[in-house]
Design a protein around this motif. Structure first.
Motif, PDB file in Angstrom:
ATOM      1  N   ILE A   1      -6.787 -18.267  32.598  1.00 53.33           N
ATOM      2  CA  ILE A   1      -5.936 -17.782  34.031  1.00 53.33           C
ATOM      3  C   ILE A   1      -5.799 -16.015  33.775  1.00 53.33           C
ATOM      4  O   ILE A   1      -4.441 -16.414  33.225  1.00 53.33           O
ATOM      5  N   ARG A   2      -6.151 -15.358  34.153  1.00 47.04           N
ATOM      6  CA  ARG A   2      -5.217 -13.621  33.775  1.00 47.04           C
ATOM      7  C   ARG A   2      -4.891 -13.305  34.962  1.00 47.04           C
ATOM      8  O   ARG A   2      -5.246 -13.690  35.893  1.00 47.04           O
ATOM      9  N   THR A   3      -3.806 -12.374  35.076  1.00 49.72           N
ATOM     10  CA  THR A   3      -3.980 -11.759  36.021  1.00 49.72           C
ATOM     11  C   THR A   3      -3.877 -10.610  36.350  1.00 49.72           C
ATOM     12  O   THR A   3      -4.307  -9.389  35.454  1.00 49.72           O
TER      13      THR A   3
ATOM     14  N   LEU B   1      -2.459 -21.538  43.339  1.00 48.71           N
ATOM     15  CA  LEU B   1      -4.650 -22.522  43.836  1.00 48.71           C
ATOM     16  C   LEU B   1      -4.995 -21.849  41.954  1.00 48.71           C
ATOM     17  O   LEU B   1      -5.995 -23.010  41.755  1.00 48.71           O
ATOM     18  N   SER B   2      -4.787 -21.174  41.638  1.00 49.35           N
ATOM     19  CA  SER B   2      -5.849 -20.602  40.894  1.00 49.35           C
ATOM     20  C   SER B   2      -5.706 -22.082  39.106  1.00 49.35           C
ATOM     21  O   SER B   2      -6.508 -22.847  39.106  1.00 49.35           O
TER      22      SER B   2
ATOM     23  N   PHE C   1     -14.421 -23.255  34.647  1.00 52.00           N
ATOM     24  CA  PHE C   1     -13.561 -21.919  35.504  1.00 52.00           C
ATOM     25  C   PHE C   1     -12.505 -21.363  34.623  1.00 52.00           C
ATOM     26  O   PHE C   1     -11.430 -22.077  33.753  1.00 52.00           O
ATOM     27  N   HIS C   2     -12.600 -20.023  34.834  1.00 52.84           N
ATOM     28  CA  HIS C   2     -12.193 -18.948  34.539  1.00 52.84           C
ATOM     29  C   HIS C   2     -11.016 -18.270  36.038  1.00 52.84           C
ATOM     30  O   HIS C   2     -12.160 -18.297  36.664  1.00 52.84           O
ATOM     31  N   ALA C   3     -10.036 -18.007  35.981  1.00 53.52           N
ATOM     32  CA  ALA C   3      -9.463 -17.697  37.159  1.00 53.52           C
ATOM     33  C   ALA C   3      -8.934 -16.325  37.343  1.00 53.52           C
ATOM     34  O   ALA C   3      -8.310 -15.840  35.923  1.00 53.52           O
ATOM     35  N   THR C   4      -8.915 -15.218  37.866  1.00 57.91           N
ATOM     36  CA  THR C   4      -8.220 -14.163  38.079  1.00 57.91           C
ATOM     37  C   THR C   4      -7.051 -13.617  39.001  1.00 57.91           C
ATOM     38  O   THR C   4      -7.539 -13.955  40.488  1.00 57.91           O
ATOM     39  N   VAL C   5      -5.874 -14.244  38.508  1.00 57.07           N
ATOM     40  CA  VAL C   5      -4.964 -13.931  40.608  1.00 57.07           C
ATOM     41  C   VAL C   5      -4.553 -13.274  40.221  1.00 57.07           C
ATOM     42  O   VAL C   5      -4.079 -11.750  40.149  1.00 57.07           O
ATOM     43  N   LEU C   6      -4.382 -11.954  41.999  1.00 54.52           N
ATOM     44  CA  LEU C   6      -4.757 -11.101  41.981  1.00 54.52           C
ATOM     45  C   LEU C   6      -3.495 -11.161  43.518  1.00 54.52           C
ATOM     46  O   LEU C   6      -3.603 -11.711  44.369  1.00 54.52           O
ATOM     47  N   ASP C   7      -2.600 -10.111  43.009  1.00 55.47           N
ATOM     48  CA  ASP C   7      -2.121  -9.613  43.809  1.00 55.47           C
ATOM     49  C   ASP C   7      -0.905  -8.754  43.129  1.00 55.47           C
ATOM     50  O   ASP C   7      -0.873  -7.201  42.827  1.00 55.47           O
TER      51      ASP C   7
END
Length: 330
Positions: free
Chosen positions: A211-213, A173-174, A184-190
């Motif tokens: 995109i960072r995690t 999705l990111s 945009f910049h996104a952060t994937v959280l899991d």
């Protein structure tokens, strides 16, 4: 096999075989060789390296299911197969077979999960072999990419630049989201077990700079940083209600005042709990793979969001039976 006279029961039984034919066709990738034109069973079998005698019944079953057309014993892709099941197509969804294999095999255990009082195919990512975990999220990835690209249309790109992708899985999705907007910049959280999977997809898309995690259990710990918007896709449905409330409160705390949350997925029910039909039927999957997770109603989401500090809660229904719920931090 003789079936009951009931039209509904007979239809449900027969539709199951069409679904299994689709799954096998995706696993064997019979559709891609047919992209160059009509082939007979022997020619298709040679291209994918299997027995003609064994493949032939599957090809005719796929024709009966409407995915292939056959004339003079030569097969050609139907319209949907050309668009979605040929590997070179930009709308290819053939990798979905990884996910379908997992979910359908789990769903066959529904009666046991109910009888024994616990999920018989539980998805607890801790301890799952890396290859199996990657295959599961690979099956989800293409649909997540598409969801991210569509989601860009709902954002004010002039004021929103920092996106939190809660339970982001593969990061699809990111990836789709930031590809749709250069702002945009996104952060994937899991969970820590899942983040290595997301990192692989992000690196492959050459988006590591945008995109960072973040490895974190949002049901246990608050989210560091501040974001303009949060997307929660197919995540709340994996949690029991008490954990859902905690997760949403942590998402609230991570948003700036006025920041928006977007909850997506096929686990959002009308208050009657039997519609949308797709969500009500898919709900039995959750019984087998999550402890306490299930499809929740619009009212349940609305109450949790208000409790977590959101207002202006709205629901947008989508054509495939899924929904999007939006709200803004007060």
């Amino acid at each position: 096999m003789e079936h009951p006279a009931s039209e509904t029961i007979s239809g449900l039984i027969q539709n199951a075989y069409a679904s299994f034919a689709l799954l096998a066709g995706m696993q064997l990738d019979v559709f891609t060789p047919l992209s160059d034109g009509p082939l007979d069973a022997r020619q298709v079998a040679e291209k994918i390296g299997v027995s003609t005698d064994l493949l032939s019944p599957l090809l005719y079953a796929l024709a009966a299911a409407g995915l292939l057309h056959v004339e003079d014993n030569r097969f050609v892709n139907g319209g949907e197969a050309r668009r979605y099941l040929v590997a070179s197509s930009p709308e290819y969804v053939g990798n979905l077979h990884h996910l379908l294999s997992d979910l359908w095999s789990a769903t066959l255990r529904t009666a046991d999960s109910i009888r024994l009082g616990q999920p018989q195919a539980e998805h607890s990512f801790a301890g799952i072999p890396a290859g199996q975990l990657f295959a599961f999220f690979r099956g989800l990835h293409d649909e997540s990419l598409a969801a991210g690209r569509q989601l860009v249309e709902h954002f004010d790109t002039s004021s929103c630049t920092r996106l939190l992708d809660v339970g982001g899985g593969s990061g699809g999705l990111s990836i789709g989201f930031v590809q749709g907007s250069s702002n945009f910049h996104a952060t994937v959280l899991d969970l820590p077990e899942v983040i290595p999977v997301a990192s692989q997809f992000i690196q492959k898309a050459d988006l590591a700079e945008r995109i960072r995690t973040l490895a974190l259990d949002v049901t246990r710990k608050p989210v560091p940083g501040e974001f303009d918007a949060a997307v929660v896709k197919a995540f709340i449905q994996t949690l029991p209600p008490d954990q859902a409330v905690v997760a949403l409160s942590h998402v609230t705390a991570a948003l700036r005042p006025g920041g928006a949350v977007y909850i997506l997925g096929n686990g959002i029910l009308d208050d009657c709990r039997c519609t949308p039909r797709e969500a009500a039927l898919f709900n039995i999957v959750f019984l087998n793979i999550y402890r306490g997770g299930r499809a929740y109603t619009e009212s349940e989401y609305r109450n949790w969001l208000i409790q977590a500090g959101f207002a202006d809660v709205r629901r947008v229904r989508q054509r495939n039976g899924s929904s999007m719920i939006t709200a803004r931090k007060t």
